[in-house]
Design an enzyme around this catalytic site. Sequence first.
Site, PDB file in Angstrom:
ATOM      1  N   ARG A   7       2.680 -12.836   7.784  1.00 41.18           N
ATOM      2  CA  ARG A   7       3.585 -12.419   6.719  1.00 41.18           C
ATOM      3  C   ARG A   7       4.255 -13.567   5.978  1.00 41.18           C
ATOM      4  O   ARG A   7       4.416 -13.498   4.749  1.00 41.18           O
ATOM      5  CB  ARG A   7       4.636 -11.452   7.262  1.00 41.18           C
ATOM      6  N   SER A  46      -3.504   3.282  12.213  1.00 40.93           N
ATOM      7  CA  SER A  46      -3.040   2.327  11.226  1.00 40.93           C
ATOM      8  C   SER A  46      -3.411   0.942  11.742  1.00 40.93           C
ATOM      9  O   SER A  46      -3.001   0.557  12.838  1.00 40.93           O
ATOM     10  CB  SER A  46      -1.525   2.449  11.054  1.00 40.93           C
ATOM     11  N   ASP A  50      -2.755   3.021  -0.680  1.00 43.35           N
ATOM     12  CA  ASP A  50      -1.322   2.795  -0.885  1.00 43.35           C
ATOM     13  C   ASP A  50      -1.041   1.840  -2.033  1.00 43.35           C
ATOM     14  O   ASP A  50      -0.243   2.146  -2.930  1.00 43.35           O
ATOM     15  CB  ASP A  50      -0.687   2.248   0.395  1.00 43.35           C
ATOM     16  N   ASP A  74       7.370  -5.184   8.854  1.00 43.77           N
ATOM     17  CA  ASP A  74       6.801  -5.999   7.779  1.00 43.77           C
ATOM     18  C   ASP A  74       7.690  -6.078   6.558  1.00 43.77           C
ATOM     19  O   ASP A  74       7.748  -7.104   5.880  1.00 43.77           O
ATOM     20  CB  ASP A  74       5.418  -5.477   7.396  1.00 43.77           C
TER      21      ASP A  74
END
Length: 404
Positions: free
Chosen positions: A96, A178, A16, A125
Amino acid sequence: MKEIKKVVLAYSGGLDTSVIAKWLEDTYECEVVTFTADLGQGEEVEPARAKAEALGIKEIYIEDLREEFVRDFVFPMFRANTVYEGEYLLGTSIARPLISKRLIEIANETGADAISHGATGKGNDQVRFELGAYALKPGVQVIAPWREWDLNSREKLLAYCDEHDIQVEKKKGKSPYSMDANLLHISYEGGVLEDPWAEAEEEMWRWSVSPENAPDEALYLELTYKNGDIVAIDGQEMTPATVLTYLNKVGGENGVGRLDIVENRYVGMKSRGCYETPGGTIMLKAHRAIESITLDREVAHLKDELMPKYAKLIYNGYWWSPEREMLQKMIDESQECVNGVVRLKLYKGNVSVVGRQSDDSLFDENIATFEDDEGAYDQADAEGFIKLNALRLRIAANKGRNLG
């Protein structure tokens, strides 16, 4: 939208973000700076450098943030005994704000006017990255390719790589899940987990043995606390990251820390996920144990009342908000006397507290004893206490307003 001259990309080196790096250059005609963080995900991050260089990236940041992550983010969160929706220990959420912080710092260092990330438009996210970025640099431009492009499948991403000569590993037997990992946890979503009735496959779990296959002999640990943080294990002083690394190891070996939940995402949907958080599971149990003998009753109860709000702030991406910082100051103030040692027993997926001691303990054996307390507590005093607390109940009953 203002012109973008340089953008800092949160870069993993995977499919990605490799596509995103090239897409940013082509779409915005800008220079790309890559940032790769080692948060203890268990994989080498240095190969990201070669991958970024192959894409023609000139400014490449690769940083070991494990100590900062645990010291400044994980430990403060655990001082609050933080759990989201009764179960989730926030392993992804708490990473994060640190990534956002470094993205903005690197943007300032390099003169970039934008940042970018690989989070999708369906998940939490994107919210966490961007709320953090705007809180730290209000005027920054955020580019979220998954909300702009039409490369919405693995096949399209691979086709883009072929078209633009982007070298990516096309792994055979790729995991159907994932996954996101850092020093606090590893998460799994997608695949068979999208059916909330389907049991997770045993082969999915990576950090822990199943409780059935854990050792038949219990493991004992002694955790030493100072101001609410673990500073030593079995008498050996350790740094924050070393503490969590060790607890992950022994917790995983004893089947501790597996979780299977359906959670409510901030963007509005329900999501089923599985998590391995062996060290965090141990830390939560132990911290509540040391607080049980060192915190005043009303302070402990107030912390428990505020914790769900604090947890929701972290889950939803408000780490850098004034309300989270206000709560943190109160929580940290409560930890001044949270010092001492907790003894734990790990056995086949369970964490049991078997001892706790502290020089700051509020536990008074002379008062709590069932034996002769030598006048430390006058049991006759309880009669007046009960009658005063029963007064409103008796008045209501006399008025015929009995409950039920």
